[in-house]
Design an enzyme around this catalytic site. Sequence first.
Site, PDB file in Angstrom:
ATOM      1  N   TYR A 474       0.812  -1.220   0.000  1.00  0.00           N
ATOM      2  CA  TYR A 474       0.000   0.000   0.000  1.00  0.00           C
ATOM      3  C   TYR A 474       0.846   1.271   0.000  1.00  0.00           C
ATOM      4  CZ  TYR A 474      -2.286  -3.979   2.181  1.00  0.00           C
ATOM      5  OH  TYR A 474      -2.683  -5.254   2.499  1.00  0.00           O
ATOM      6  N   HIS A 475       1.874   1.305  -0.847  1.00  0.00           N
ATOM      7  CA  HIS A 475       2.770   2.459  -0.901  1.00  0.00           C
ATOM      8  C   HIS A 475       2.926   3.016  -2.316  1.00  0.00           C
ATOM      9  CE1 HIS A 475       4.904   0.570   2.851  1.00  0.00           C
ATOM     10  NE2 HIS A 475       3.764   1.165   3.170  1.00  0.00           N
ATOM     11  N   PRO A 476       1.833   3.262  -3.057  1.00  0.00           N
ATOM     12  CA  PRO A 476       1.994   3.802  -4.416  1.00  0.00           C
ATOM     13  C   PRO A 476       2.490   5.245  -4.376  1.00  0.00           C
ATOM     14  CG  PRO A 476      -0.322   3.825  -3.791  1.00  0.00           C
ATOM     15  CD  PRO A 476       0.415   3.104  -2.688  1.00  0.00           C
TER      16      PRO A 476
END
Length: 538
Positions: A474-476
């Site tokens: 969850y680190h775009p």
Amino acid sequence: MSTGSGSIGTYDYIIVGAGSAGCVLANRLTASGRHKVLLLEAGGRDLNPWIHIPIGYAKTFRNPRVNWMYETEPEPELNGRRIYQPRGKVLGGTSSINGLLYIRGQQEDFDLWRQLGNAGWSYADVLPYFKRAEDQQRGEDRLHGVGGPLAVSDQRETHPLCDAFINAGVEQGLPVNHDFNGDHQEGVGYFQTTSRNGRRCSTAVGYLNPARSRDNLHIETHAHVTRVQVDNGTAVGVEFTRNGTAISARASGEVILCGGAINSPQLLELSGIGNADILNDLGIPVVSHLPGVGENLQDHLQVRMVLRSKQPVTLNDATRSLLGKVKLGLEYALFRTGPLTVSAGYAAAFFKTDPSLVSPDIQVHFILFSSDKMGDQLHPFSGFTASICQLRPESRGTIHAVSADPFDAPSINVNYLTQEVDRLANINGLKKLRSILHADAMKPFLAEEMDPGAGVQSDDELLQFCRTVGTTVYHPVGTCSMGTGSNAVVTPELKVRGIAGLRVADGSIMPRLVSGNTNAPIVMIGEKASDLILADAQ
């Protein structure tokens, strides 16, 4: 809150997105009382009680009331699977639903940003903003601050299974590291979290709540921004819908996009700012040809190992019965302790898969529960999870609007594992993690490796395991990249190239993904952006 159509007036600054950076800006830009600020958030208020309980991220993970619930296109190197991409749709944004882990990234990450031409973004440049944001439980020193809006705390209590993991890491040659945000990241130890006294400290709690009473701050929730208004090359306002009503607002100073790596590039394209070929195909009039919009997408892939415990000390055990659940609730309600205070990683390890590397390329999240996938029901056995995350992937993807309709989710193509270096890092990362989990210190707890299991040993088998179970951490970032080259979307001052009065301040501006969790760096970006904006207002 507005109730009718038409315009709601003129503001010095309009902030689009009340997330990790947007709440920071709302606080800092209104602090002097001289500037009138409008903060627009597509979601609602952070009233869901699970937002404020640390373990509650499991409850908000698939809740459409607080979550955009995006997913990627079929990923070619992940067996054609679509990868779920949760993003916060609520005051506080993803800081209200994330795993609470406070990791800044390596000092080398920011020095690389500077080397790529981004003056003012070296580690020495950004450290004061990390410190300004921070209220560090351990006190102030040359790398940490106190008195800032963002609470940073130690885990509420240690755990024997985490202690065993830490000791196992030491057996395998890792140093104990009490501060992963210190001089060196390598090592094994406990995570710190963005919490205070067992409660989540989102940017809505830390930054926005203290600013709510200011007369010069106006907050609109359930306000889905559909377009930035551009007049003769200058951003002059925005259009948004609220409860089905079209509303506009004017900006006499600047419009600042804080929608994140998914929403900010989509909004630019909906506003006619992006690659002209893409915009023409969508029937969107071209305002500015900016081909880097939506490109350079980077994200961390997570590959999770599931282990069965010999001892009933996991969250799986604690939640197996109604009595166990009641006990957990009472412990949290009375003492703010117990498993409900646990973040999305309890213990951590950072290590190198190649000794020639200058700094770690793998992060491990160690957590005291297990499930088939995040957000699913916990396993019926005593289980725990340890996952690897390659810190600096070389694979690149894209995010683009699919139509001129602002309510259509954009197309997300991360392209995980498309580069050989990424495949090798994940294979070797699993090997190293496996050696830690099977070290002597873990023997009192480790009953069985469930996934990938003893039958998966060769490099090809491990790679296939990555392709079968790999998912996002969850680190775009990176889709409105900062820089000076032709593909840069914003300047080092975060100004959108070719458009006056428009900036982007969120994770999308990162030219390279940081080596760790992204919330703390995005808060830093909001802090630095506020100084850049106020300096131009002088």
